[in-house]
Design a protein around this motif. Structure first.
Motif, PDB file in Angstrom:
ATOM      1  N   ARG A   1      -1.324  17.142  -6.263  1.00 14.18           N
ATOM      2  CA  ARG A   1      -2.337  17.978  -6.921  1.00 14.18           C
ATOM      3  C   ARG A   1      -3.664  17.906  -6.172  1.00 14.18           C
ATOM      4  NH1 ARG A   1       0.340  16.015 -11.550  1.00 14.18           N
ATOM      5  NH2 ARG A   1      -1.116  14.261 -11.747  1.00 14.18           N
ATOM      6  N   PHE A   2      -3.968  16.727  -5.633  1.00 13.23           N
ATOM      7  CA  PHE A   2      -5.223  16.547  -4.908  1.00 13.23           C
ATOM      8  C   PHE A   2      -5.286  17.448  -3.675  1.00 13.23           C
ATOM      9  CE2 PHE A   2      -7.785  14.444  -1.659  1.00 13.23           C
ATOM     10  CZ  PHE A   2      -8.929  14.079  -2.338  1.00 13.23           C
ATOM     11  N   PHE A   3      -4.188  17.562  -2.947  1.00 12.72           N
ATOM     12  CA  PHE A   3      -4.178  18.343  -1.705  1.00 12.72           C
ATOM     13  C   PHE A   3      -3.787  19.795  -1.906  1.00 12.72           C
ATOM     14  CE2 PHE A   3      -3.765  14.014   0.087  1.00 12.72           C
ATOM     15  CZ  PHE A   3      -4.825  14.073   0.995  1.00 12.72           C
ATOM     16  N   ALA A   4      -3.349  20.147  -3.119  1.00  7.62           N
ATOM     17  CA  ALA A   4      -3.056  21.556  -3.394  1.00  7.62           C
ATOM     18  C   ALA A   4      -4.354  22.336  -3.512  1.00  7.62           C
ATOM     19  CB  ALA A   4      -2.230  21.671  -4.680  1.00  7.62           C
ATOM     20  N   ASN A   5      -4.264  23.637  -3.398  1.00 13.50           N
ATOM     21  CA  ASN A   5      -5.454  24.478  -3.493  1.00 13.50           C
ATOM     22  C   ASN A   5      -5.636  25.070  -4.895  1.00 13.50           C
ATOM     23  OD1 ASN A   5      -6.303  24.143  -0.808  1.00 13.50           O
ATOM     24  ND2 ASN A   5      -4.758  25.593  -0.130  1.00 13.50           N
ATOM     25  N   ASP A   6      -4.943  24.482  -5.861  1.00 14.61           N
ATOM     26  CA  ASP A   6      -5.063  24.895  -7.253  1.00 14.61           C
ATOM     27  C   ASP A   6      -6.040  23.983  -7.966  1.00 14.61           C
ATOM     28  OD1 ASP A   6      -3.023  26.817  -6.868  1.00 14.61           O
ATOM     29  OD2 ASP A   6      -1.514  25.241  -7.110  1.00 14.61           O
ATOM     30  N   PRO A   7      -6.626  24.447  -9.084  1.00 16.36           N
ATOM     31  CA  PRO A   7      -7.515  23.589  -9.864  1.00 16.36           C
ATOM     32  C   PRO A   7      -6.781  22.329 -10.324  1.00 16.36           C
ATOM     33  CG  PRO A   7      -7.740  25.867 -10.564  1.00 16.36           C
ATOM     34  CD  PRO A   7      -6.568  25.823  -9.637  1.00 16.36           C
ATOM     35  N   MET A   8      -7.494  21.194 -10.364  1.00 16.62           N
ATOM     36  CA  MET A   8      -6.871  19.933 -10.752  1.00 16.62           C
ATOM     37  C   MET A   8      -6.887  19.719 -12.257  1.00 16.62           C
ATOM     38  SD  MET A   8      -7.905  17.157  -7.813  1.00 16.62           S
ATOM     39  CE  MET A   8      -6.812  15.932  -8.547  1.00 16.62           C
ATOM     40  N   GLU A   9      -7.658  20.488 -12.988  1.00 19.07           N
ATOM     41  CA  GLU A   9      -7.737  20.287 -14.434  1.00 19.07           C
ATOM     42  C   GLU A   9      -6.532  20.881 -15.129  1.00 19.07           C
ATOM     43  OE1 GLU A   9     -11.960  19.890 -16.114  1.00 19.07           O
ATOM     44  OE2 GLU A   9     -11.977  21.707 -14.918  1.00 19.07           O
TER      45      GLU A   9
ATOM     46  N   GLY B   1       0.816  -1.204   0.000  1.00 18.42           N
ATOM     47  CA  GLY B   1       0.000   0.000   0.000  1.00 18.42           C
ATOM     48  C   GLY B   1       0.853   1.258   0.000  1.00 18.42           C
ATOM     49  N   TYR B   2       1.917   1.249   0.785  1.00 17.70           N
ATOM     50  CA  TYR B   2       2.828   2.398   0.837  1.00 17.70           C
ATOM     51  C   TYR B   2       3.456   2.631  -0.543  1.00 17.70           C
ATOM     52  CZ  TYR B   2       6.794   5.297   2.262  1.00 17.70           C
ATOM     53  OH  TYR B   2       7.723   6.315   2.368  1.00 17.70           O
ATOM     54  N   ALA B   3       3.926   1.554  -1.172  1.00 19.20           N
ATOM     55  CA  ALA B   3       4.585   1.676  -2.476  1.00 19.20           C
ATOM     56  C   ALA B   3       3.606   2.155  -3.548  1.00 19.20           C
ATOM     57  CB  ALA B   3       5.205   0.333  -2.871  1.00 19.20           C
ATOM     58  N   ASP B   4       2.386   1.631  -3.519  1.00 21.00           N
ATOM     59  CA  ASP B   4       1.395   2.048  -4.518  1.00 21.00           C
ATOM     60  C   ASP B   4       1.011   3.512  -4.329  1.00 21.00           C
ATOM     61  OD1 ASP B   4       1.443  -0.449  -5.622  1.00 21.00           O
ATOM     62  OD2 ASP B   4      -0.430  -1.135  -4.724  1.00 21.00           O
ATOM     63  N   ALA B   5       0.933   3.973  -3.081  1.00 22.99           N
ATOM     64  CA  ALA B   5       0.625   5.386  -2.826  1.00 22.99           C
ATOM     65  C   ALA B   5       1.784   6.273  -3.270  1.00 22.99           C
ATOM     66  CB  ALA B   5       0.324   5.599  -1.346  1.00 22.99           C
ATOM     67  N   LYS B   6       2.995   5.835  -3.012  1.00 19.29           N
ATOM     68  CA  LYS B   6       4.165   6.617  -3.416  1.00 19.29           C
ATOM     69  C   LYS B   6       4.211   6.772  -4.932  1.00 19.29           C
ATOM     70  CE  LYS B   6       9.188   6.914  -2.863  1.00 19.29           C
ATOM     71  NZ  LYS B   6       9.110   8.321  -2.410  1.00 19.29           N
ATOM     72  N   ALA B   7       3.780   5.738  -5.646  1.00 21.88           N
ATOM     73  CA  ALA B   7       3.752   5.812  -7.115  1.00 21.88           C
ATOM     74  C   ALA B   7       2.747   6.852  -7.604  1.00 21.88           C
ATOM     75  CB  ALA B   7       3.423   4.439  -7.700  1.00 21.88           C
ATOM     76  N   LYS B   8       1.798   7.219  -6.741  1.00 17.17           N
ATOM     77  CA  LYS B   8       0.784   8.229  -7.087  1.00 17.17           C
ATOM     78  C   LYS B   8       1.115   9.582  -6.445  1.00 17.17           C
ATOM     79  CE  LYS B   8      -2.675   5.597  -8.987  1.00 17.17           C
ATOM     80  NZ  LYS B   8      -3.571   5.915 -10.109  1.00 17.17           N
ATOM     81  N   GLU B   9       2.350   9.788  -6.052  1.00 18.25           N
ATOM     82  CA  GLU B   9       2.702  10.977  -5.284  1.00 18.25           C
ATOM     83  C   GLU B   9       2.332  12.275  -5.999  1.00 18.25           C
ATOM     84  OE1 GLU B   9       6.545  12.871  -2.894  1.00 18.25           O
ATOM     85  OE2 GLU B   9       6.764  11.033  -4.073  1.00 18.25           O
ATOM     86  N   GLU B  10       2.622  12.381  -7.272  1.00 17.26           N
ATOM     87  CA  GLU B  10       2.329  13.627  -7.984  1.00 17.26           C
ATOM     88  C   GLU B  10       0.817  13.886  -8.041  1.00 17.26           C
ATOM     89  OE1 GLU B  10       4.630  15.769  -8.754  1.00 17.26           O
ATOM     90  OE2 GLU B  10       6.156  14.363  -8.016  1.00 17.26           O
ATOM     91  N   ASP B  11       0.050  12.836  -8.259  1.00 18.32           N
ATOM     92  CA  ASP B  11      -1.407  12.988  -8.256  1.00 18.32           C
ATOM     93  C   ASP B  11      -1.902  13.437  -6.880  1.00 18.32           C
ATOM     94  OD1 ASP B  11      -1.589  12.194 -10.898  1.00 18.32           O
ATOM     95  OD2 ASP B  11      -1.966  10.088 -10.405  1.00 18.32           O
ATOM     96  N   LEU B  12      -1.330  12.875  -5.830  1.00 11.73           N
ATOM     97  CA  LEU B  12      -1.741  13.233  -4.472  1.00 11.73           C
ATOM     98  C   LEU B  12      -1.382  14.678  -4.145  1.00 11.73           C
ATOM     99  CD1 LEU B  12      -0.746   9.924  -2.650  1.00 11.73           C
ATOM    100  CD2 LEU B  12      -3.071  10.820  -2.917  1.00 11.73           C
TER     101      LEU B  12
END
Length: 416
Positions: free
Chosen positions: A408-416, A395-406
């Motif tokens: 963007r998810f937690f940033a306060n900028d638009p995701m599009e 689970g840790y490794a799979d989440a780390k592979a999505k780090e850039e997506d995460l």
């Protein structure tokens, strides 16, 4: 999009001991991601089913903490010994038919108007229930909701008498959004207690059904394993989904399907696959609907102008009582089949790992020479560090592979 308009939700799935995978994902998000994000990640809504309901309550109860709670959650999973989680002896193997079929005493109680706290179930889950009581600071959950750290916590369970999904919701203002009359889902405002999380996690036949008030409940995953709908109804426009089902690759799905069909003569193998179908239903259908609505909104804005959604919502609110909005999502799910991981553990057991005679009963399955060994049924029950530690690592490794997506998810900028 301004900060005030962003509402983030995390949606946690069910699957018994497979939940260790979720814990690994959460460890990365809570412990490692803040270094790049610049602040602790926060969710407005936490929704969960089954073991995901337990994790949802844990997240809400520790929402005021800035570090350490992700590590603690994984440590709980890594310290598990299956003999301490389930109470049984070698004789219990021979008592299984009586446990399953010997229901006369409970039936007599029900007919006499008495309501036992638990109904049936092959396994004694009292030690597991005690762990839930001790691992989650329940008073802190309430403080965090009252203090605005969390807007709402949703726990999904299945009401046995009606087959309806019931979403137990604790929310600061106690209000709930409207739900269509035809939906087989009901949201109930409530003061969340350990009993609600335990009811959500009651895997049918294996764990006893749990009484909440005058009604009995079983695993929420029977009807709503990935509770996206409550998060959307509560206004989430960014949704992080953690699933526990591994999507088969196109090149090996047909071969695996043929092998599995040949093995259906083994009842325990078949029961494991049935549990997968009931509890690990992929979230893709819900996500497809979400993407379809997002596409209509985008196409409408291109065709009719940027005020298309505002004009559409004038009709939507009048007709349905709620607005439509674009919803962005991230899905993190196992990159390896967790049933196969359990089979690999049995094929090459590490030093110090040995199944009790009782759990060996659930591990029985066809021996395969042409493909991987799958022990799906056992994977729900293997609350043991030899299984849960590699799941948390995955689970840790799979989440780390999505780090850039995460990020963007937690940033306060638009995701599009």
């Amino acid at each position: 999009m301004p900060d005030a308009e962003i509402k983030r939700a995390i949606v946690l799935s069910g699957g018994g001991a497979r939940g260790a995978y979720e814990a690994g994902v959460l460890r990365f998000i809570l412990e490692d991601l803040p270094a790049r994000l610049g602040h602790p990640p926060a969710f407005d809504l936490v929704c969960g089913t089954s073991v995901g309901a337990i994790h949802a309550c844990y997240l809400a109860a520790t929402a005021h903490e800035t570090h350490g709670h992700g590590d603690r959650l994984v440590n709980i999973w890594e310290d598990l010994e299956v003999d301490e989680v389930f109470r049984f002896s070698a004789r219990d193997v021979f008592r299984l038919p009586r446990r399953l079929l010997g229901v006369r005493r409970v039936a007599e109680q029900l007919q006499a108007g008495r309501r036992p706290d638990r109904l049936f179930g092959l396994l004694d889950t009292q030690p597991l229930e005690q762990l839930v009581l001790e691992a989650i600071p329940w008073r802190a959950l309430r403080r965090n909701i009252r203090g605005g750290k969390i807007e709402a916590v949703c726990v999904a369970a299945t009401q046995i008498a009606t087959g309806r999904s019931v979403i137990f919701v604790e929310r600061g203002d106690r209000t709930l959004p409207p739900w269509s009359d035809g939906a087989n889902i009901r949201m109930q405002s409530i003061r969340l207690m350990p009993i609600h999380a335990l009811a959500s996690a009651a895997i049918p036949l294996l764990f006893p059904a749990v009484r909440v008030g005058a009604r009995y409940y079983a695993d929420g995953g029977l009807r709503l394993n990935t509770p996206l709908a409550p998060a959307v109804r509560l206004g989430a426009n960014r949704v992080l989904v953690i699933g526990l089902a591994h999507g088969p690759r196109a090149q090996d799905s047909e071969a695996l399907a043929q092998q599995r069909t040949a093995n259906f003569g083994n009842p325990l193998f078949l029961f494991g696959k049935i549990l997968n179908a009931l509890l690990l239903s992929p979230v893709d259908a819900d996500l497809a609907r979400m993407n379809f609505v997002n596409g209509i909104i985008r196409d409408g804005e291109k065709t009719f102008g940027p005020d298309f959604l505002e004009r559409l919502n004038e009709t939507a609110v009048a007709a349905h009582g709620r607005e439509l909005q674009k919803i962005h999502h991230i899905v993190i799910r196992p990159t390896t089949d967790l049933g196969i991981l359990a089979g690999e553990l049995l094929n090459s057991p590490p030093e110090g790992f040995e199944l009790s005679p009782f759990l060996r009963f659930f591990a029985r399955g066809p021996d395969t020479e042409d493909g991987p060994r799958e022990v799906d049924l056992l994977s729900y029950l293997l609350f043991d560090r030899h299984f849960t530690t590699p799941l948390a690592d995955l689970g840790y490794a799979d989440a780390k592979a999505k780090e850039e997506d995460l990020l963007r998810f937690f940033a306060n900028d638009p995701m599009e």
